[in-house]
Write an enzyme that holds these catalytic residues in place. Structure first.
Site, PDB file in Angstrom:
ATOM      1  N   ASP A   1     -34.475-166.751 -23.119  1.00 23.40           N
ATOM      2  CA  ASP A   1     -34.490-168.084 -23.716  1.00 23.40           C
ATOM      3  C   ASP A   1     -35.740-168.828 -23.260  1.00 23.40           C
ATOM      4  OD1 ASP A   1     -31.624-168.743 -24.936  1.00 23.40           O
ATOM      5  OD2 ASP A   1     -31.308-167.559 -23.117  1.00 23.40           O
TER       6      ASP A   1
ATOM      7  N   HIS B   1     -26.448-155.790 -17.728  1.00 20.83           N
ATOM      8  CA  HIS B   1     -26.481-154.625 -18.602  1.00 20.83           C
ATOM      9  C   HIS B   1     -25.439-153.575 -18.256  1.00 20.83           C
ATOM     10  CE1 HIS B   1     -30.089-155.761 -20.917  1.00 20.83           C
ATOM     11  NE2 HIS B   1     -30.411-156.402 -19.802  1.00 20.83           N
TER      12      HIS B   1
ATOM     13  N   HIS C   1     -37.613-164.946  -9.959  1.00 20.06           N
ATOM     14  CA  HIS C   1     -36.342-164.268 -10.186  1.00 20.06           C
ATOM     15  C   HIS C   1     -35.699-163.937  -8.846  1.00 20.06           C
ATOM     16  CE1 HIS C   1     -35.716-163.457 -14.483  1.00 20.06           C
ATOM     17  NE2 HIS C   1     -37.025-163.497 -14.593  1.00 20.06           N
TER      18      HIS C   1
END
Length: 394
Positions: free
Chosen positions: A358, A17, A106
Site C-alpha cells: 500500500d 504468506h 521493516h
C-alpha cells in the site's frame, strides 16, 4: 505476545504468506447469535485490492468459524476463526537481494535479532496480514456491543500527509472545541465514511487525500496519515485504574497495530497548548436520566458541557463519547532504490522491493482501529459486569 485482553482474550496466528491467518477468542459471552455473514463485512473492508490506492494483492479474505458456535449461537467456549491466504507470492521475497539485505524500517533485522530466525517472505508476523485475526475478533465483539448495549464504533481517515480533514484553527486551536468536529463525532456513520475510497467523510477533502496517495504511488514512494475513532453510548465506570486505565488499554491496543507511531485521546497534544480554564470539562445536570431498557444501565445524573477529556476521566468512562486519534507512518515497503547493508554487516548494497504494498495504509487501517476498539470496550465491559455482579451478591 500474540494474546490481547484481560478477561476477553484474543489470540491471533499466522504470517503473511503461510496457508492461513486467524484468531481464537476466549471468554466471549454465550447465547449470542453469530454467523460468518455478520462478520464478513468488516473483514472485507480490511481486504487488499479495494482500489487503485491500495495494494494490488487480490485476496477474498473469507472468514470461516471453526469452533465455539453451534446452531447460530455462541457456546461460551473458545471461538476459532480462520481466513485462507490464497494470493500468496513468497517468491516475490526470495530473490538473492531480499535474502541478504534487511529492508529499511521493516522488522526483518529486529525479528532476526530476537529469535535467531525470521520468516523469509512478507514480514511474517510483523505483516499487516496478521490483522485479519484482529478484525474477525473485533467484528464479533462489535456485534455483541451493538446488540446488547447499543454501543457504536466508527473510525475514519482524518489526515493523509499534511492534508487534514478538520485542522486546528486560530479560533479553535484544540479540535475538541471545534463545533464541526463535535457534530462529526455525534453523527458520522460507516456509510458516510465508505462513500470515498480513502474513507474520509468529507468528499472534497477525500479527493485531495486520494490524489496525494496516488502521487506517492506513482513515484514508487509512500505517505502516512491518521485515523480518528469515536465510540458512542459507552456506559460509565469502564476502565481499571491505575495501570489499566481505559485510555491506557486503548493505547496498548492501537499501538500494537502495524505501522502505528502515535496515539492521543480527547484533546490530545493540542490540549497542551490551551489553559486549564478552557480545557476543563464543567459538570452539568444530565437532562436524560432514564434507564436504558435494552441494557439496564441508568444514565448518569451528571454530564459535561464540553468533552476535552474524550469521554475518559481518571482512566474511567464518564458516559460521554470516547474519541481518539492514531498516527500511522508511511509504509516501509517502497519501490524506490534504498541503501542498506547485508545482515552480516559486511557488504553495502541497494535494495529495490518487489513485493506488493500500500502507498498509504490509513484507508485499510480504519476497520482495524474499529476492531481493536471493540475488543478493548468488551473486555472492560465484562470486567465491570463481573464487579457489579459480585457487589449485588452481598
Amino acid at each position: 505476545m500474540s494474546t490481547f485482553g484481560q478477561f476477553l482474550r484474543v489470540t491471533t496466528y499466522g504470517e503473511s504468506h503461510c496457508p492461513s491467518v486467524g484468531c481464537i477468542v476466549d471468554n466471549f459471552p454465550p447465547g449470542v447469535p453469530v454467523s460468518e455473514e455478520m462478520l464478513q463485512p468488516q473483514i472485507t473492508r480490511r481486504r487488499p485490492g479495494q482500489s487503485s490506492i491500495t495494494t494490488p494483492r487480490n485476496e477474498a479474505d473469507l472468514v470461516s468459524i471453526q469452533s465455539g458456535v453451534e446452531g447460530g449461537l455462541t457456546l461460551g467456549t473458545p471461538i476459532a476463526m480462520t481466513v485462507k491466504n490464497q494470493d500468496q507470492r513468497p517468491g516475490d521475497y526470495k530473490g538473492s537481494t531480499m535474502k541478504q539485505y534487511p529492508r529499511p524500517s521493516h522488522a526483518d533485522f529486529t525479528y532476526l535479532e530476537k529469535y535467531g530466525v525470521r520468516a523469509s517472505s512478507g514480514g511474517g508476523r510483523s505483516s499487516a496480514r496478521e490483522t485479519i485475526g484482529r478484525v474477525a475478533a473485533g467484528a464479533l465483539c462489535e456485534h455483541y456491543l451493538k446488540l446488547a448495549h447499543g454501543i457504536e464504533i466508527v473510525a475514519w481517515v482524518s489526515s493523509v500527509g499534511n492534508i487534514h480533514h478538520i485542522p486546528p484553527t486560530p479560533e479553535y486551536p484544540a479540535t475538541s472545541h471545534n463545533p464541526k468536529f463535535l457534530d462529526l463525532i455525534s453523527t458520522v456513520t460507516r456509510e458516510t465514511v465508505d462513500k470515498t475510497v480513502v474513507r474520509c467523510p468529507d468528499p472534497e477533502v477525500a479527493a485531495k487525500m486520494e490524489q496525494c496517495i496516488a502521487d506517492f504511488r506513482d513515484r514508487q514512494d509512500s505517505i502516512g496519515g491518521t485515523v480518528t475513532c469515536v465510540i458512542r453510548n459507552v456506559p460509565t465506570g469502564l476502565g481499571e485504574p491505575v495501570f489499566d486505565k481505559l485510555e491506557a488499554s486503548l493505547a496498548h491496543a492501537m499501538l500494537s497495530i502495524p505501522a502505528t507511531k502515535g496515539f492521543e485521546v480527547g484533546s490530545g497534544f493540542e490540549g497542551t497548548e490551551i489553559p486549564g480554564s478552557s480545557h476543563n470539562d464543567m459538570f452539568i445536570r444530565n437532562p436524560v436520566t432514564e434507564v436504558d431498557s435494552r441494557t439496564g444501565f441508568a444514565k448518569p445524573k451528571l454530564t459535561t458541557a464540553t468533552n476535552n477529556s474524550g469521554g475518559i476521566q481518571g482512566g474511567i468512562t464518564n458516559g460521554a463519547p470516547i474519541f481518539f486519534r492514531v498516527a500511522f507512518k508511511p509504509p516501509a515497503t517502497i519501490g524506490l532504490p534504498q541503501q542498506t547493508v547485508t545482515f552480516e554487516g559486511e557488504t553495502d548494497g541497494v535494495l529495490e522491493n518487489k513485493g506488493r504494498h500500500d502507498p498509504c495504509v490509513v484507508p485499510r487501517a480504519v476497520p482495524i482501529v474499529e476492531a481493536m476498539a471493540s475488543i478493548c470496550i468488551l473486555d472492560a465491559l465484562l470486567m465491570q459486569g463481573g464487579r457489579k455482579m459480585a457487589a449485588r451478591a452481598l
